[in-house]
Scaffold this active site. Structure first.
Site: not given
Ligand SMILES: NC(=O)c1ccc[n+]([C@@H]2O[C@H](COP(=O)([O-])OP(=O)(O)OC[C@H]3O[C@@H](n4cnc5c(N)ncnc54)[C@H](O)[C@@H]3O)[C@@H](O)[C@H]2O)c1
Length: 256
Positions: A139, A152
């Site tokens: 991130s 986080y």
């Molecule tokens: N959306 C944002 O603004 C953003 C910004 C920066 C970084 N990120 C990072 O991008 C990545 C994807 O984020 P997103 O926005 O698609 O999130 P999201 O919450 O939409 O999806 C995350 C997925 O991870 C799965 N997951 C969570 N814990 C798990 C576990 N213990 N075992 C297996 N699967 C698990 C969930 O079931 C979900 O399908 C994450 O690492 C997040 O930290 C997101």
């Protein structure tokens, strides 16, 4: 472009959001995708939407090391892995003095330990073949402090450094390791932060000096597909001399 014909890529967090967008793009480019997530019904819904035999859903909790190691070993025997994307992750927002030890530990269990479990299991399969590419999703909060996100941010900083250390050790054996650091991206995770606050998206774009955020110079929130494009590039042979890098994809929000 069909850069992944004949290749197999494992993607964690593939049930939705950025992971699902990565899976979709990889399938379009000819890959077989081992789709890992703890959310079985989410994986099923994504499989139905993608309508592809090359999308192989596997329910797994990445915090369970034995479960992960067994599954990866089995999948790799059937479909030798060429690449890995770790997009599974969680977010928990709270003022520092109120963040519970349980929430802190869970952030590290999923974001750091989970990523480590999957990376190690996959690297052990890739190393004897002398090739592979790993992209871990951190991130922009890995390098820029954010109000109410201490756990986080710290967990994502650990993911970014883990990835670069892996890159250093595994490079001579043909395995490239890179980080993608998204900024605010339109997924369930962003919705978790904003809740029913309709104005939040606009404030994220405009910035909020009270929260020490400068806003997004490109003037928009990312779509998951924007982030998937960068991840898939780093996985592909187009990036075959790139390793140990952190590609920040946040519309300029943290000045690169
Ligand atoms: N959306 C944002 O603004 C953003 C910004 C920066 C970084 N990120 C990072 O991008 C990545 C994807 O984020 P997103 O926005 O698609 O999130 P999201 O919450 O939409 O999806 C995350 C997925 O991870 C799965 N997951 C969570 N814990 C798990 C576990 N213990 N075992 C297996 N699967 C698990 C969930 O079931 C979900 O399908 C994450 O690492 C997040 O930290 C997101």
């Amino acid at each position: 472009m069909k850069r992944f014909v004949g290749k197999t890529i494992a993607v964690t967090g593939a049930a939705r959001g950025i992971g699902a967008a990565v899976a979709e793009r990889l399938l379009a480019e000819g890959a077989t995708v081992i789709a890992l997530d703890q959310d079985g019904s989410g994986l099923e819904a994504t499989a139905q939407a993608l309508r592809s035999q090359a999308f192989k859903p596997c329910v797994v909790d990445i915090t369970e090391q034995q479960q992960v190691a067994g599954l990866i070993e089995r999948m790799d025997r059937q479909h030798p892995l060429d690449g890995l994307v770790n997009a599974a992750g969680i977010l928990d927002a709270a003022p520092f003095e109120q963040l519970s030890a349980k929430a802190w530990r869970r952030l590290f269990e999923v974001n750091v330990h989970g990523t480590f479990h999957v990376c190690q299991a996959v690297a052990r399969c890739m190393l004897p073949r002398g090739r592979g590419a790993i992209v871990n999703v951190a991130s922009n909060a890995a390098t820029t402090p954010r109000v109410n996100l201490s756990g986080y941010c710290a967990s994502k900083a650990a993911v970014a450094m883990l990835t670069r250390c892996m890159g250093l050790e595994l490079g001579a054996q043909g395995v490239r390791c890179n980080v993608v650091s998204p900024g605010s991206t339109r997924t369930a995770m962003l919705h978790q932060l904003s809740g029913d606050d309709d104005g939040l998206e606009q404030r994220v774009v405009q910035g909020d000096l009270g929260l020490h955020r400068i806003g997004i110079p490109l003037g928009k929130i990312a779509e998951p597909q924007d982030i998937a494009a960068g991840i898939v590039f780093l996985l592909s042979d187009d990036a075959n001399h790139i390793t140990l890098q952190n590609l920040v994809m946040d519309g300029g929000a943290t000045f690169g």
